[in-house]
Every structure is written in structure tokens, then in C-alpha cells.
Scaffold this motif. Structure first.
Motif, PDB file in Angstrom:
ATOM      1  N   GLU A  34     -17.685  -6.087  -6.048  1.00  0.00           N
ATOM      2  CA  GLU A  34     -16.899  -5.532  -7.151  1.00  0.00           C
ATOM      3  C   GLU A  34     -15.831  -6.528  -7.590  1.00  0.00           C
ATOM      4  N   PHE A  35     -15.188  -7.173  -6.623  1.00  0.00           N
ATOM      5  CA  PHE A  35     -14.132  -8.134  -6.929  1.00  0.00           C
ATOM      6  C   PHE A  35     -14.689  -9.376  -7.620  1.00  0.00           C
ATOM      7  N   PHE A  36     -15.767  -9.950  -7.073  1.00  0.00           N
ATOM      8  CA  PHE A  36     -16.283 -11.206  -7.595  1.00  0.00           C
ATOM      9  C   PHE A  36     -17.194 -11.056  -8.804  1.00  0.00           C
ATOM     10  N   VAL A  37     -17.930  -9.973  -8.895  1.00  0.00           N
ATOM     11  CA  VAL A  37     -18.893  -9.820  -9.981  1.00  0.00           C
ATOM     12  C   VAL A  37     -18.413  -8.825 -11.017  1.00  0.00           C
ATOM     13  N   GLY A  38     -17.893  -7.684 -10.587  1.00  0.00           N
ATOM     14  CA  GLY A  38     -17.498  -6.645 -11.529  1.00  0.00           C
ATOM     15  C   GLY A  38     -18.732  -6.046 -12.185  1.00  0.00           C
ATOM     16  N   ASP A  39     -18.636  -5.737 -13.472  1.00  0.00           N
ATOM     17  CA  ASP A  39     -19.766  -5.172 -14.204  1.00  0.00           C
ATOM     18  C   ASP A  39     -20.532  -6.223 -14.996  1.00  0.00           C
ATOM     19  N   LYS A  40     -20.087  -7.444 -14.943  1.00  0.00           N
ATOM     20  CA  LYS A  40     -20.751  -8.519 -15.692  1.00  0.00           C
ATOM     21  C   LYS A  40     -21.075  -9.660 -14.737  1.00  0.00           C
ATOM     22  N   ILE A  41     -22.152 -10.326 -15.011  1.00  0.00           N
ATOM     23  CA  ILE A  41     -22.610 -11.425 -14.165  1.00  0.00           C
ATOM     24  C   ILE A  41     -21.858 -12.728 -14.496  1.00  0.00           C
ATOM     25  N   SER A  42     -21.097 -12.734 -15.592  1.00  0.00           N
ATOM     26  CA  SER A  42     -20.462 -13.965 -16.059  1.00  0.00           C
ATOM     27  C   SER A  42     -19.461 -14.547 -15.059  1.00  0.00           C
ATOM     28  N   ARG A  43     -18.762 -13.704 -14.300  1.00  0.00           N
ATOM     29  CA  ARG A  43     -17.789 -14.231 -13.328  1.00  0.00           C
ATOM     30  C   ARG A  43     -18.462 -15.114 -12.288  1.00  0.00           C
ATOM     31  N   ILE A  44     -19.566 -14.635 -11.749  1.00  0.00           N
ATOM     32  CA  ILE A  44     -20.239 -15.406 -10.715  1.00  0.00           C
ATOM     33  C   ILE A  44     -20.849 -16.678 -11.307  1.00  0.00           C
ATOM     34  N   LEU A  45     -21.295 -16.617 -12.564  1.00  0.00           N
ATOM     35  CA  LEU A  45     -21.835 -17.807 -13.213  1.00  0.00           C
ATOM     36  C   LEU A  45     -20.741 -18.846 -13.447  1.00  0.00           C
ATOM     37  N   VAL A  46     -19.539 -18.393 -13.724  1.00  0.00           N
ATOM     38  CA  VAL A  46     -18.406 -19.329 -13.872  1.00  0.00           C
ATOM     39  C   VAL A  46     -18.115 -20.000 -12.531  1.00  0.00           C
ATOM     40  N   ILE A  47     -18.153 -19.227 -11.454  1.00  0.00           N
ATOM     41  CA  ILE A  47     -17.933 -19.799 -10.122  1.00  0.00           C
ATOM     42  C   ILE A  47     -19.011 -20.837  -9.812  1.00  0.00           C
ATOM     43  N   TYR A  48     -20.281 -20.510 -10.101  1.00  0.00           N
ATOM     44  CA  TYR A  48     -21.369 -21.472  -9.879  1.00  0.00           C
ATOM     45  C   TYR A  48     -21.170 -22.724 -10.733  1.00  0.00           C
ATOM     46  N   SER A  49     -20.704 -22.546 -11.957  1.00  0.00           N
ATOM     47  CA  SER A  49     -20.485 -23.696 -12.847  1.00  0.00           C
ATOM     48  C   SER A  49     -19.385 -24.608 -12.315  1.00  0.00           C
ATOM     49  N   ILE A  50     -18.346 -24.022 -11.751  1.00  0.00           N
ATOM     50  CA  ILE A  50     -17.271 -24.836 -11.154  1.00  0.00           C
ATOM     51  C   ILE A  50     -17.821 -25.626  -9.966  1.00  0.00           C
ATOM     52  N   ILE A  51     -18.638 -24.984  -9.157  1.00  0.00           N
ATOM     53  CA  ILE A  51     -19.260 -25.682  -8.023  1.00  0.00           C
ATOM     54  C   ILE A  51     -20.129 -26.825  -8.529  1.00  0.00           C
ATOM     55  N   VAL A  52     -20.882 -26.586  -9.613  1.00  0.00           N
ATOM     56  CA  VAL A  52     -21.728 -27.631 -10.199  1.00  0.00           C
ATOM     57  C   VAL A  52     -20.878 -28.813 -10.642  1.00  0.00           C
ATOM     58  N   LEU A  53     -19.739 -28.538 -11.275  1.00  0.00           N
ATOM     59  CA  LEU A  53     -18.871 -29.634 -11.729  1.00  0.00           C
ATOM     60  C   LEU A  53     -18.358 -30.468 -10.555  1.00  0.00           C
ATOM     61  N   PHE A  54     -17.921 -29.807  -9.495  1.00  0.00           N
ATOM     62  CA  PHE A  54     -17.458 -30.539  -8.318  1.00  0.00           C
ATOM     63  C   PHE A  54     -18.584 -31.364  -7.700  1.00  0.00           C
ATOM     64  N   LEU A  55     -19.751 -30.759  -7.552  1.00  0.00           N
ATOM     65  CA  LEU A  55     -20.884 -31.493  -6.970  1.00  0.00           C
ATOM     66  C   LEU A  55     -21.314 -32.658  -7.855  1.00  0.00           C
ATOM     67  N   PHE A  56     -21.270 -32.463  -9.170  1.00  0.00           N
ATOM     68  CA  PHE A  56     -21.608 -33.552 -10.088  1.00  0.00           C
ATOM     69  C   PHE A  56     -20.607 -34.696  -9.939  1.00  0.00           C
ATOM     70  N   PHE A  57     -19.324 -34.356  -9.808  1.00  0.00           N
ATOM     71  CA  PHE A  57     -18.300 -35.384  -9.615  1.00  0.00           C
ATOM     72  C   PHE A  57     -18.562 -36.171  -8.327  1.00  0.00           C
ATOM     73  N   PHE A  58     -18.854 -35.443  -7.234  1.00  0.00           N
ATOM     74  CA  PHE A  58     -19.107 -36.125  -5.967  1.00  0.00           C
ATOM     75  C   PHE A  58     -20.401 -36.935  -6.010  1.00  0.00           C
ATOM     76  N   ALA A  59     -21.403 -36.453  -6.727  1.00  0.00           N
ATOM     77  CA  ALA A  59     -22.651 -37.208  -6.879  1.00  0.00           C
ATOM     78  C   ALA A  59     -22.395 -38.484  -7.669  1.00  0.00           C
ATOM     79  N   PHE A  60     -21.626 -38.385  -8.744  1.00  0.00           N
ATOM     80  CA  PHE A  60     -21.305 -39.557  -9.554  1.00  0.00           C
ATOM     81  C   PHE A  60     -20.511 -40.578  -8.755  1.00  0.00           C
ATOM     82  N   LYS A  61     -19.547 -40.074  -7.981  1.00  0.00           N
ATOM     83  CA  LYS A  61     -18.729 -40.963  -7.141  1.00  0.00           C
ATOM     84  C   LYS A  61     -19.600 -41.652  -6.085  1.00  0.00           C
ATOM     85  N   ALA A  62     -20.527 -40.902  -5.497  1.00  0.00           N
ATOM     86  CA  ALA A  62     -21.433 -41.479  -4.500  1.00  0.00           C
ATOM     87  C   ALA A  62     -22.336 -42.526  -5.141  1.00  0.00           C
ATOM     88  N   PHE A  63     -22.771 -42.279  -6.370  1.00  0.00           N
ATOM     89  CA  PHE A  63     -23.607 -43.244  -7.084  1.00  0.00           C
ATOM     90  C   PHE A  63     -22.844 -44.548  -7.319  1.00  0.00           C
TER      91      PHE A  63
END
Length: 161
Positions: A34-63
């Protein structure tokens, strides 16, 4: 009488009424979702998108530092998460589904040790878009087999399957 058409889910209960399906959240798992998702899936997708940005940054740095294994690991995880985010755009976390808006209900049985049983309810939302609502059933450690049988009987008796 309505209690007969209620079964447990991963995070609460599902009640099948003559006009609608009502999903409620209960207990610790329900409060967490209820806290993380609520009635819409968009909150969890925003969290996944933030994780993607961090992982992309670390992948780029590793490259840049020629750390190929780290780059490949982070890069493949970024691609996987982007694929899952795209897949999840048509999902819904709505707690009430009008039965006359339901187009199809699918049942997927659990794969031992890997997934849990679930229903996928494909319905039309208030904007006319097709959405999918997952109804995850209790897992193996939570009396999942008997709850799955009960849920299947209810869904078949209500002519949703």
C-alpha cells in the motif's frame, strides 16, 4: 454468503461480488505494498527507473575504467529492467474491478520454488484502455496449494475462468 466468494491473496483478500471484484490489502505485506504502490503502478515504475539510472551510471563509469565484467553485468541488468518497465506499463494496482469491464481472466500455476500462482485479469479502465491486474496467490510457505485450489473453485463458480 459473500464470505464464500473470498479467497486469500499474497497481500490480503480478493472478494468476488456480482458486479465487481474487490482486492483488499491486509497485514505487513499489504501495508508495505500500500505504501510503495498505492492504487497506481506508477510509483513502483519510478523506483525502478531510478534504479536503472544508477545502474546505467555505474555501467558507464565501469566502461570508462575498462572494467568489462562490471560494465556487462550492470548493462545487462539495465536492459532487463527497462524491458520489465515497458512490460509493466499496462499493469494496474486498482483495488476494484468492475465485472462488466473484464475482458479475460487467465490462471498461471506456480513453478515450484520460482513463482507463485496468479490470476491475470485483463479489463478496460475508465479511460477505455486495456489494463492487466495481477492477483498473486499465497506462496508455498503460506498454505499456497490449498488457497490456490480454493481460488480456482471460486473463479470457476463465478464463471470468470
Amino acid at each position: 454468503m459473500e464470505q464464500e466468494n473470498t479467497f486469500r491473496t499474497k497481500s490480503g483478500f480478493c472478494q468476488i461480488l456480482s458486479e465487481k471484484i474487490i482486492l483488499t490489502r491486509d497485514g505487513a505485506v499489504g501495508k508495505f505494498s500500500e505504501f510503495f504502490v498505492g492504487d497506481k503502478i506508477s510509483r513502483i515504475l519510478v523506483i525502478y527507473s531510478i534504479i536503472v539510472l544508477f545502474l546505467f551510471f555505474f555501467a558507464f563509469k565501469a566502461f570508462q575504467e575498462n572494467k568489462i565484467a562490471t560494465f556487462l553485468f550492470n548493462g545487462s541488468f539495465v536492459i532487463y529492467l527497462l524491458f520489465k518497465i515497458k512490460q509493466s506499463l499496462n499493469f494496474s494496482a486498482t483495488p476494484i474491478i468492475e465485472r462488466n469491464k473484464i475482458k479475460e481472466v487467465k490462471f498461471y500455476d506456480a513453478k515450484f520454488g520460482a513463482t507463485r500462482s496468479r490470476f491475470e485479469v485483463i479489463f478496460e479502465d475508465e479511460k477505455g484502455n486495456l489494463k492487466t491486474r495481477l492477483i498473486l496467490l499465497p506462496g508455498l510457505l503460506d498454505n499456497g496449494e490449498s488457497e490456490t485450489k480454493k481460488a480456482l473453485q471460486i473463479m470457476k463458480a463465478e464463471k470468470l475462468l
